[in-house]
Scaffold this motif. Structure first.
Motif, PDB file in Angstrom:
ATOM      1  N   ALA A 194      33.105  43.925  44.198  1.00  0.00           N
ATOM      2  CA  ALA A 194      34.371  44.282  44.833  1.00  0.00           C
ATOM      3  C   ALA A 194      35.334  44.907  43.835  1.00  0.00           C
ATOM      4  O   ALA A 194      36.031  45.885  44.134  1.00  0.00           O
ATOM      5  CB  ALA A 194      34.987  43.037  45.472  1.00  0.00           C
ATOM      6  N   THR A 195      35.364  44.359  42.636  1.00  0.00           N
ATOM      7  CA  THR A 195      36.239  44.925  41.606  1.00  0.00           C
ATOM      8  C   THR A 195      35.799  46.324  41.217  1.00  0.00           C
ATOM      9  O   THR A 195      36.634  47.222  41.008  1.00  0.00           O
ATOM     10  CB  THR A 195      36.231  44.007  40.373  1.00  0.00           C
ATOM     11  OG1 THR A 195      36.624  42.686  40.757  1.00  0.00           O
ATOM     12  CG2 THR A 195      37.193  44.514  39.312  1.00  0.00           C
ATOM     13  N   GLU A 209      44.101  46.927  34.838  1.00  0.00           N
ATOM     14  CA  GLU A 209      43.753  45.607  34.298  1.00  0.00           C
ATOM     15  C   GLU A 209      42.375  45.158  34.782  1.00  0.00           C
ATOM     16  O   GLU A 209      41.592  44.589  34.012  1.00  0.00           O
ATOM     17  CB  GLU A 209      44.823  44.596  34.683  1.00  0.00           C
ATOM     18  CG  GLU A 209      46.160  44.842  33.999  1.00  0.00           C
ATOM     19  CD  GLU A 209      47.239  43.875  34.427  1.00  0.00           C
ATOM     20  OE1 GLU A 209      48.281  43.822  33.769  1.00  0.00           O
ATOM     21  OE2 GLU A 209      47.026  43.168  35.438  1.00  0.00           O
ATOM     22  N   LEU A 210      42.064  45.422  36.048  1.00  0.00           N
ATOM     23  CA  LEU A 210      40.724  45.097  36.532  1.00  0.00           C
ATOM     24  C   LEU A 210      39.663  45.947  35.833  1.00  0.00           C
ATOM     25  O   LEU A 210      38.563  45.459  35.533  1.00  0.00           O
ATOM     26  CB  LEU A 210      40.656  45.316  38.047  1.00  0.00           C
ATOM     27  CG  LEU A 210      41.452  44.325  38.904  1.00  0.00           C
ATOM     28  CD1 LEU A 210      41.419  44.754  40.364  1.00  0.00           C
ATOM     29  CD2 LEU A 210      40.900  42.907  38.765  1.00  0.00           C
ATOM     30  N   GLY A 211      39.998  47.210  35.565  1.00  0.00           N
ATOM     31  CA  GLY A 211      39.064  48.046  34.825  1.00  0.00           C
ATOM     32  C   GLY A 211      38.817  47.531  33.419  1.00  0.00           C
ATOM     33  O   GLY A 211      37.692  47.619  32.909  1.00  0.00           O
ATOM     34  N   GLU A 212      39.833  46.993  32.793  1.00  0.00           N
ATOM     35  CA  GLU A 212      39.631  46.394  31.467  1.00  0.00           C
ATOM     36  C   GLU A 212      38.705  45.190  31.555  1.00  0.00           C
ATOM     37  O   GLU A 212      37.873  44.968  30.671  1.00  0.00           O
ATOM     38  CB  GLU A 212      40.971  45.990  30.874  1.00  0.00           C
ATOM     39  CG  GLU A 212      40.863  45.432  29.464  1.00  0.00           C
ATOM     40  CD  GLU A 212      42.217  45.114  28.861  1.00  0.00           C
ATOM     41  OE1 GLU A 212      42.230  44.606  27.726  1.00  0.00           O
ATOM     42  OE2 GLU A 212      43.238  45.376  29.511  1.00  0.00           O
ATOM     43  N   GLY A 213      38.844  44.404  32.623  1.00  0.00           N
ATOM     44  CA  GLY A 213      37.919  43.285  32.803  1.00  0.00           C
ATOM     45  C   GLY A 213      36.485  43.747  32.968  1.00  0.00           C
ATOM     46  O   GLY A 213      35.557  43.138  32.416  1.00  0.00           O
ATOM     47  N   LEU A 214      36.288  44.840  33.700  1.00  0.00           N
ATOM     48  CA  LEU A 214      34.928  45.376  33.846  1.00  0.00           C
ATOM     49  C   LEU A 214      34.387  45.898  32.517  1.00  0.00           C
ATOM     50  O   LEU A 214      33.189  45.756  32.236  1.00  0.00           O
ATOM     51  CB  LEU A 214      34.937  46.503  34.887  1.00  0.00           C
ATOM     52  CG  LEU A 214      35.204  46.090  36.331  1.00  0.00           C
ATOM     53  CD1 LEU A 214      35.208  47.309  37.234  1.00  0.00           C
ATOM     54  CD2 LEU A 214      34.183  45.062  36.814  1.00  0.00           C
ATOM     55  N   ARG A 215      35.244  46.493  31.696  1.00  0.00           N
ATOM     56  CA  ARG A 215      34.785  46.950  30.382  1.00  0.00           C
ATOM     57  C   ARG A 215      34.381  45.771  29.496  1.00  0.00           C
ATOM     58  O   ARG A 215      33.413  45.863  28.719  1.00  0.00           O
ATOM     59  CB  ARG A 215      35.874  47.783  29.710  1.00  0.00           C
ATOM     60  CG  ARG A 215      36.049  49.160  30.323  1.00  0.00           C
ATOM     61  CD  ARG A 215      36.955  50.019  29.466  1.00  0.00           C
ATOM     62  NE  ARG A 215      38.323  49.522  29.438  1.00  0.00           N
ATOM     63  CZ  ARG A 215      39.253  49.854  30.308  1.00  0.00           C
ATOM     64  NH1 ARG A 215      38.963  50.694  31.314  1.00  0.00           N
ATOM     65  NH2 ARG A 215      40.478  49.389  30.212  1.00  0.00           N
ATOM     66  N   LEU A 216      35.114  44.668  29.603  1.00  0.00           N
ATOM     67  CA  LEU A 216      34.727  43.480  28.835  1.00  0.00           C
ATOM     68  C   LEU A 216      33.388  42.935  29.305  1.00  0.00           C
ATOM     69  O   LEU A 216      32.557  42.497  28.500  1.00  0.00           O
ATOM     70  CB  LEU A 216      35.817  42.407  28.972  1.00  0.00           C
ATOM     71  CG  LEU A 216      37.170  42.715  28.332  1.00  0.00           C
ATOM     72  CD1 LEU A 216      38.173  41.621  28.659  1.00  0.00           C
ATOM     73  CD2 LEU A 216      37.030  42.867  26.825  1.00  0.00           C
ATOM     74  N   ILE A 217      33.168  42.969  30.627  1.00  0.00           N
ATOM     75  CA  ILE A 217      31.884  42.501  31.161  1.00  0.00           C
ATOM     76  C   ILE A 217      30.751  43.415  30.696  1.00  0.00           C
ATOM     77  O   ILE A 217      29.673  42.959  30.307  1.00  0.00           O
ATOM     78  CB  ILE A 217      31.953  42.437  32.696  1.00  0.00           C
ATOM     79  CG1 ILE A 217      32.962  41.363  33.130  1.00  0.00           C
ATOM     80  CG2 ILE A 217      30.585  42.140  33.293  1.00  0.00           C
ATOM     81  CD1 ILE A 217      33.224  41.343  34.626  1.00  0.00           C
ATOM     82  N   ASP A 225      34.859  34.667  31.839  1.00  0.00           N
ATOM     83  CA  ASP A 225      35.691  34.795  30.642  1.00  0.00           C
ATOM     84  C   ASP A 225      36.475  36.100  30.649  1.00  0.00           C
ATOM     85  O   ASP A 225      37.641  36.143  30.198  1.00  0.00           O
ATOM     86  CB  ASP A 225      34.824  34.716  29.390  1.00  0.00           C
ATOM     87  CG  ASP A 225      34.160  33.363  29.228  1.00  0.00           C
ATOM     88  OD1 ASP A 225      34.689  32.377  29.792  1.00  0.00           O
ATOM     89  OD2 ASP A 225      33.108  33.292  28.553  1.00  0.00           O
ATOM     90  N   ALA A 226      35.864  37.176  31.153  1.00  0.00           N
ATOM     91  CA  ALA A 226      36.561  38.467  31.204  1.00  0.00           C
ATOM     92  C   ALA A 226      37.752  38.402  32.144  1.00  0.00           C
ATOM     93  O   ALA A 226      38.865  38.855  31.811  1.00  0.00           O
ATOM     94  CB  ALA A 226      35.588  39.563  31.634  1.00  0.00           C
ATOM     95  N   PHE A 227      37.573  37.843  33.333  1.00  0.00           N
ATOM     96  CA  PHE A 227      38.690  37.722  34.269  1.00  0.00           C
ATOM     97  C   PHE A 227      39.754  36.754  33.741  1.00  0.00           C
ATOM     98  O   PHE A 227      40.955  36.964  33.958  1.00  0.00           O
ATOM     99  CB  PHE A 227      38.181  37.266  35.638  1.00  0.00           C
ATOM    100  CG  PHE A 227      37.445  38.322  36.406  1.00  0.00           C
ATOM    101  CD1 PHE A 227      38.051  39.532  36.696  1.00  0.00           C
ATOM    102  CD2 PHE A 227      36.138  38.124  36.823  1.00  0.00           C
ATOM    103  CE1 PHE A 227      37.377  40.524  37.412  1.00  0.00           C
ATOM    104  CE2 PHE A 227      35.459  39.099  37.534  1.00  0.00           C
ATOM    105  CZ  PHE A 227      36.071  40.303  37.823  1.00  0.00           C
ATOM    106  N   ALA A 228      39.318  35.690  33.066  1.00  0.00           N
ATOM    107  CA  ALA A 228      40.295  34.766  32.481  1.00  0.00           C
ATOM    108  C   ALA A 228      41.100  35.439  31.375  1.00  0.00           C
ATOM    109  O   ALA A 228      42.295  35.153  31.209  1.00  0.00           O
ATOM    110  CB  ALA A 228      39.574  33.529  31.944  1.00  0.00           C
ATOM    111  N   ARG A 229      40.469  36.345  30.644  1.00  0.00           N
ATOM    112  CA  ARG A 229      41.190  37.042  29.561  1.00  0.00           C
ATOM    113  C   ARG A 229      42.269  37.965  30.119  1.00  0.00           C
ATOM    114  O   ARG A 229      43.399  37.955  29.641  1.00  0.00           O
ATOM    115  CB  ARG A 229      40.208  37.830  28.706  1.00  0.00           C
ATOM    116  CG  ARG A 229      40.905  38.626  27.606  1.00  0.00           C
ATOM    117  CD  ARG A 229      39.905  39.268  26.673  1.00  0.00           C
ATOM    118  NE  ARG A 229      40.573  40.114  25.687  1.00  0.00           N
ATOM    119  CZ  ARG A 229      41.184  39.661  24.603  1.00  0.00           C
ATOM    120  NH1 ARG A 229      41.194  38.364  24.348  1.00  0.00           N
ATOM    121  NH2 ARG A 229      41.772  40.482  23.763  1.00  0.00           N
ATOM    122  N   ILE A 230      41.938  38.755  31.140  1.00  0.00           N
ATOM    123  CA  ILE A 230      42.966  39.640  31.696  1.00  0.00           C
ATOM    124  C   ILE A 230      44.035  38.831  32.428  1.00  0.00           C
ATOM    125  O   ILE A 230      45.181  39.270  32.533  1.00  0.00           O
ATOM    126  CB  ILE A 230      42.341  40.702  32.625  1.00  0.00           C
ATOM    127  CG1 ILE A 230      41.660  40.052  33.825  1.00  0.00           C
ATOM    128  CG2 ILE A 230      41.370  41.580  31.856  1.00  0.00           C
ATOM    129  CD1 ILE A 230      41.146  41.062  34.842  1.00  0.00           C
TER     130      ILE A 230
END
Length: 314
Positions: A194-195, A209-217, A225-230
């Motif tokens: 979904a993200t 911000e969601l895109g940054e979470g996807l880059r971390l993943i 952990d990626a979603f918790a970081r953002i």
């Protein structure tokens, strides 16, 4: 100027000229450590040593610029740090986080403090110049101090205003993003899928911000952990709630669509209350000029008969 002072000044100028000539004729040999170090990180890791990340990172301009920058850069950086400790009590980590939340992520802490120092010096110089133009030494000192305070707090106010603006924009965007996330989750996709759909088709602060979470993943971090970081880095608490919910959904595999819809309703109710408060403040502000214009006239009408009533004047 006395003879001794002239001799000292001439010696200083001669020394500067000789040093400049020597630097031109025999330039210093560049060191290879900075060029070789990036290629030694893998070997350091294999030997059990930690990566020398600060050494690989790009140094500040005053450490790699011209001779004047290398000479006067460190003292100015120390002065900027001392001013920041007086004006702003935030640590380097807190200031870096606030810069990120205000939309100045490309600006380093040192560069921010140097700009703050420059604004302070400019404000003090403008105040002193105005006082000198008015031919008053006391006024020059007072205006210089006021200019120093205004210049020192200018960037801090700008940073706080940027954080408030981004929080408002995030709240506006978050309602739609939560609705879209819930829709994609209801159709059978997971939090990551979904993200990805939202990031591929949308734009804005929340999407970034969601895109940054996807880059971390994609870089190997666990989705939770990626979603918790953002969630920890965002400036808006409502957005942090959404990211934490996505982290829980990615970790436990539960359906979080209903919770996202409930968050959307909370955000809409909060926006409605904010609009009501803003409308009330604006109505009160509109009454101020009316009262300021009518109050003197009403006082004159009330006080006009008093002299004739008390003293019998006509």
């Amino acid at each position: 100027m006395s003879i001794d002072a002239r001799m000292v000044l001439a010696a200083l100028l001669a020394g500067v000229a000789v040093a400049g000539l020597a630097a031109l004729l025999v330039p210093p040999t560049p060191r290879l450590a900075g060029r070789v170090r990036p290629y030694t990180q893998v070997a350091r890791a294999r030997l059990g040593r930690t990566a020398d990340a600060p050494a690989v990172a790009e140094p500040e301009p005053w450490l790699t610029g011209t001779s004047l920058q290398r000479l006067f850069g460190p003292p100015l950086a120390g002065l900027a740090g001392g001013l920041a400790r007086v004006v702003d009590a935030r640590s380097d980590e807190g200031l870096h986080l606030d810069l990120r939340r205000a939309g100045y992520g490309e600006l380093s802490v040192e560069a921010y403090r140097m700009r703050q120092l420059g604004a302070s010096a400019l404000g003090a110089a403008a105040g002193v110049g105005l006082g000198v133009a008015l031919s008053s030494a006391v006024l020059a000192l007072v205006l210089g101090g006021l200019g120093l305070v205004v210049g020192a707090t200018r960037w801090r106010s700008r940073l706080d205003a940027g954080i408030r603006t981004r929080r408002e924009r995030t709240r506006i965007e978050l309602y739609t993003v939560n609705q879209l996330l819930a829709m994609h989750l209801k159709t059978g996709g997971g939090p990551i899928q979904a993200t990805q759909r939202i990031v591929a088709r949308g734009s804005g602060i929340v999407v970034d911000e969601l895109g940054e979470g996807l880059r971390l993943i994609a870089g190997g971090m666990a989705p939770s952990d990626a979603f918790a970081r953002i969630a920890a880095l965002t400036a808006e608490p409502q957005a942090a709630r959404t990211y934490s919910l996505l982290a829980a959904g990615a970790e436990r595999g539960v359906d979080v669509a209903a919770a996202l819809l409930a968050f959307s309703e909370d955000i809409r109710d909060g926006r409605r209350e904010d609009l009501h408060r803003a409308a009330t403040r604006r109505r009160a502000t509109m009454l101020v000029p009316i009262i300021a214009l009518l109050a003197p006239v009403m006082l004159l009408l009330v006080l006009a008969p008093i002299p004739s009533m008390v003293f019998g004047l006509h």
